[in-house]
Design a protein around this motif. Structure first.
Motif, PDB file in Angstrom:
ATOM      1  N   ASP A   1       0.868  -1.169   0.000  1.00  0.00           N
ATOM      2  CA  ASP A   1       0.000   0.000   0.000  1.00  0.00           C
ATOM      3  C   ASP A   1       0.909   1.225   0.000  1.00  0.00           C
TER       4      ASP A   1
ATOM      5  N   ARG B   1       3.472  -0.724   3.990  1.00  0.00           N
ATOM      6  CA  ARG B   1       3.100   0.640   3.623  1.00  0.00           C
ATOM      7  C   ARG B   1       4.300   1.457   3.167  1.00  0.00           C
TER       8      ARG B   1
ATOM      9  N   PRO C   1      -5.844   1.017  -2.558  1.00  0.00           N
ATOM     10  CA  PRO C   1      -6.329  -0.368  -2.555  1.00  0.00           C
ATOM     11  C   PRO C   1      -7.857  -0.451  -2.521  1.00  0.00           C
TER      12      PRO C   1
ATOM     13  N   LEU D   1      -8.158  -3.790   1.434  1.00  0.00           N
ATOM     14  CA  LEU D   1      -7.786  -3.033   2.627  1.00  0.00           C
ATOM     15  C   LEU D   1      -8.322  -3.718   3.883  1.00  0.00           C
TER      16      LEU D   1
ATOM     17  N   TRP E   1       0.451  -6.304   5.645  1.00  0.00           N
ATOM     18  CA  TRP E   1       0.260  -4.934   5.168  1.00  0.00           C
ATOM     19  C   TRP E   1       1.590  -4.196   5.123  1.00  0.00           C
TER      20      TRP E   1
END
Ligand code: ADP
Ligand code: ZN
Ligand code: ZN
Length: 728
Positions: free
Chosen positions: A223, A376, A359, A364, A374
């Motif tokens: 992400d 980032r 996303p 998500l 996840w």
């Protein structure tokens, strides 16, 4: 004596289940995934063996031919197809047929084409050319081929002016032959990296290390804001996989498959990169399939259907721009390649990375629940911060100048600084409506519930839903007045307005200006050169492009998405908005983004403009949770199209009336579709909703046989869409 075998064959017909055939005597039963040719009605079809067992059944028809010794669809891929067929309630035979390259569907051998060469036969080598004194062209051909023992390709023969009829005559004498030589597999390289990697920043490094450390199946959400260097993460995570001799499958959106993207993969690695896209010939597609199956193709990049590519040594799957709607097939076998990529990774026990700056809410939520790891990336790789989005109040824009003075001024200033600007408007054509000033009549498509778009340079009105076209009317279709005008703006109008106001080239990129092969690449190349220019375009501009000299993005008219009745409208609008905004200021300087809106005080518009996708996603997810919508509830849509609305509704009403109750699953409707008429057909739909997947599928398991059995269903066209993304 053992009983003769019966095989169950999955055939490309719109019916569930397999068909039984007897094997000819003495023929061993082929394994699951091998092709057979069988009689079906009056036709001969190519199907895949699903299973076999001894049987005494006498009435069965016999398999005409077994086409493969080895399965063309390997057990893992076959299992994926079965799972997809069950999940999407689509006939297995059609799924398998969809997955096969066209030449395999037609029964061609499952091997690469090789190169065609003409060469002398053994007899030909011993012929004295003098025997051909009276046929000088044949003599020339014979002598030339004699000088080239490995043979000559058709292109070489043409370059040497060898006559075709002469070759044919020699072939008839069996002095020359035409052979196909397999191309040697590419040599293994010692060093897969062809150029050094960039120095990853801390966030990138953490992401790369996490992916590399994954053992077996592990899903990741990468992400990262636009320009945060997701591609660099993919490239560095791929390197050890490739070095270990394994393959990487990369899925990209339809319009993300740009030469620019490909170049980045090809430049970085010394291993073969194979591209799977709709422009391949049948032969090229089969060759790519075989190269992937045999492990010679090491990096496979393709659009959604590439998720079904066979892989000899899978190592990693990447879904780039994983939120993109083009990953969902919208007709026939309506699968979502994003979800299949995860299933596939699970089956193959490899990691899968879903990368996106925006996303999908489904993805998500999986990350929030801890089911996806996840990762980032919060900063842009170049260091420049994400541009703020300035909202401009567009309530008072005059119809003849859809660009606000502030926006126009910003564009001219940008050009004066020697930089580039982009104007985004997701509507092609000159104007979306032609109307009568006297009575308010609007020119509508006769086949759809939609207005006709004026394409001025083509002197035509076109329907963007069904393709219907007609000439620009001279008179009002209602009162006959000649007092007609157009309203609203499309990219074609913007292009001409900007050309009047700006002292720089205006480059329009939409489906109308890029229809010819190569024209998109040419336009992108012009922008890459970096000279001052204004780009005008639709969502084709939003993805995967890097415009280093672009420092201003003007976004027009995205309100409809945020206010849409479709529950996915705001999510999609926010994704598009942030993708476009992300085009501005990508290198080390901050860009500027202006957004014209008539609803600047609307909560969702404000959140999106604040550039914080996650804050907006939180709001939308809470709404969805409350309404039992995806990802908290699951949907399937049964849509019917018929010559009349009564027919379409009638069929769906019969379905609901006879459908048994399934605890936890609800049927909503039937109702006429939001767009009631399209391409001359009336449309109605039934929505099935459930908080539980098993309950949803339980209901669909009852619904599908019922729908197939109803006579009223034969008078219309209907289909089921599981996890629909288009409810209109
Ligand atoms: P995204 O896919 O996240 O939008 P890209 O991978 O296209 O971002 O990267 C944006 C730009 O930043 C590219 O020009 C890329 O070469 C550059 N870039 C990426 N990572 C780094 C890095 N670690 N150092 C310097 N430049 C980088
Ligand atoms: Zn009128
Ligand atoms: Zn139409």
């Amino acid at each position: 004596m053992p009983s003769p075998s019966v095989v169950q064959v999955a055939l490309p017909v719109p019916l569930p289940g397999c068909f039984d055939y007897r094997l000819p005597p003495g023929v061993a039963a082929p394994a699951r995934g091998c092709r057979v040719e069988v009689p079906f009605g009056r036709r001969t079809l190519v199907g895949l063996v699903h299973d076999h067992q001894p049987s005494e059944l006498k009435q069965l028809k016999t398999v005409k031919q077994v086409l493969d010794d080895e399965p063309v669809i390997d057990p893992a891929l076959y299992a994926l197809c079965e799972r997809a067929a069950r999940y999407y309630h689509h006939p297995l035979g059609e799924v398998l047929n969809f997955v096969l390259p066209a030449l395999l569907r037609q029964g061609q051998p499952a091997r690469a084409g090789g190169e065609v060469r003409w060469r002398l036969t053994d007899r030909g080598r011993h012929v004295d050319p003098e025997r051909l004194a009276r046929a000088p062209r044949q003599r020339q051909a014979l002598e030339l081929l004699g000088e080239h023992p490995r043979g000559l390709t058709p292109a070489m023969l043409e370059a040497l002016s060898v006559s075709r009829p002469a070759l044919q005559a020699l072939r008839d004498k069996v002095w020359v032959e035409r052979v196909e030589v397999a191309e040697a597999p590419p040599p293994e390289v010692d060093e897969v990296r062809a150029e050094p990697a960039l120095r990853a920043n801390a966030e990138q490094r953490a992401a790369i290390e996490a992916i590399i450390a994954a053992e077996g199946f592990q899903p990741f959400l990468l992400d990262g804001v636009t320009g945060s260097g997701k591609t660099e993460v993919y490239l560095q995570a791929m390197a050890p996989v490739l070095a270990a001799g394994k393959q990487v499958l990369v899925l990209v959106p339809e319009i993300g498959l740009t030469p620019q993207t490909l170049r980045r993969f090809r430049q970085r690695f010394a291993v073969p990169v194979t591209v799977l896209h709709s422009g391949l010939t049948d032969r090229e597609r089969l060759d790519a399939w075989v190269a992937a199956r045999d492990g010679h193709a090491r990096i496979l990049i393709g659009t959604r259907s590439a998720v079904f590519t066979p892989l000899a040594r899978p190592g990693l799957i990447i879904v780039d721009e994983a939120h993109d709607a083009s990953l969902k097939q919208q007709d026939g076998f309506r699968y979502h390649a994003r979800d299949l990529a995860t299933w596939r990774a699970q089956q193959l026990a490899v990691p899968v990375v879903h990368g996106s700056a925006t996303p999908a809410l489904e993805t998500l939520q999986l990350a929030r629940d801890g089911r996806y790891h996840w990762l980032r990336l919060r900063q842009r790789a170049g260091g420049a911060g994400a541009p703020p989005i300035e909202l401009l109040d567009a309530r008072d824009t005059p119809p003849d100048q859809p660009l606000l003075p502030t926006a126009l001024k910003a564009i001219t200033e940008t050009l004066a600084r020697g930089e580039q600007a982009l104007v985004f408007l997701n509507r092609r054509g000159f104007a979306p409506v032609i109307l009568c000033r006297d009575c308010g009549w609007q020119d509508e498509c006769p086949r759809c519930d939609s207005l006709m778009t004026w394409h001025r340079s083509e002197h035509q009105l076109r329907c963007h839903h069904c393709g219907h076209q007609h000439r620009v009317p001279q008179r009002c279709g209602h009162c006959g007045s000649t007092n007609l005008t157009d309203a609203g703006a499309g990219t074609e109008k913007l292009e001409s307005l900007l050309a009047e106001h700006c002292d720089a080239p205006v480059v329009r990129i939409d489906r109308d200006t890029t229809r010819r092969k190569g024209s998109l690449d040419a336009k992108l190349a012009q922008i890459q050169k970096g000279e001052p220019a204004v780009l005008v375009g639709t969502q084709m501009l939003a993805k995967g492009h890097h415009f280093p000299r672009l420092s201003l993005a003007v976004i027009m008219n995205m309100d409809a998405g945020f206010l849409s009745a479709d529950f996915r409208g705001p999510e999609q609008a926010a994704q598009l908005l942030l993708q476009v905004a992300g085009r501005s200021g990508r290198q080390d300087r901050p860009g500027r983004v202006l957004m014209q809106s008539r609803h600047g005080d609307h909560n969702l518009v404000r959140l999106a403009a604040a550039g914080d996708y996650h804050a907006l996603a939180d709001t939308l997810l809470e709404e969805r949770r409350g309404a039992g919508l995806p990802p908290f509830g699951h949907l399937a849509l049964l849509r019917c199209e018929a010559m009349t609305m009564e027919q379409a509704m009638g069929f769906l009403e019969e379905c609901t009336a006879q459908l048994p109750q399934v605890a936890g699953a609800h049927v909503l409707g039937p109702v006429p579709a939001p767009m009631e008429k399209r391409a001359g057909r009336y449309r109605a739909q039934l929505l099935v909703q459930s908080a539980s997947r098993p309950a949803l599928h339980g209901l669909l398991d009852a619904l599908m046989p019922l729908a197939r059995s109803l006579p009223s269903g034969r008078r219309c066209r209907w289909h089921l869409d599981v996890d629909p993304i288009d409810l209109l």
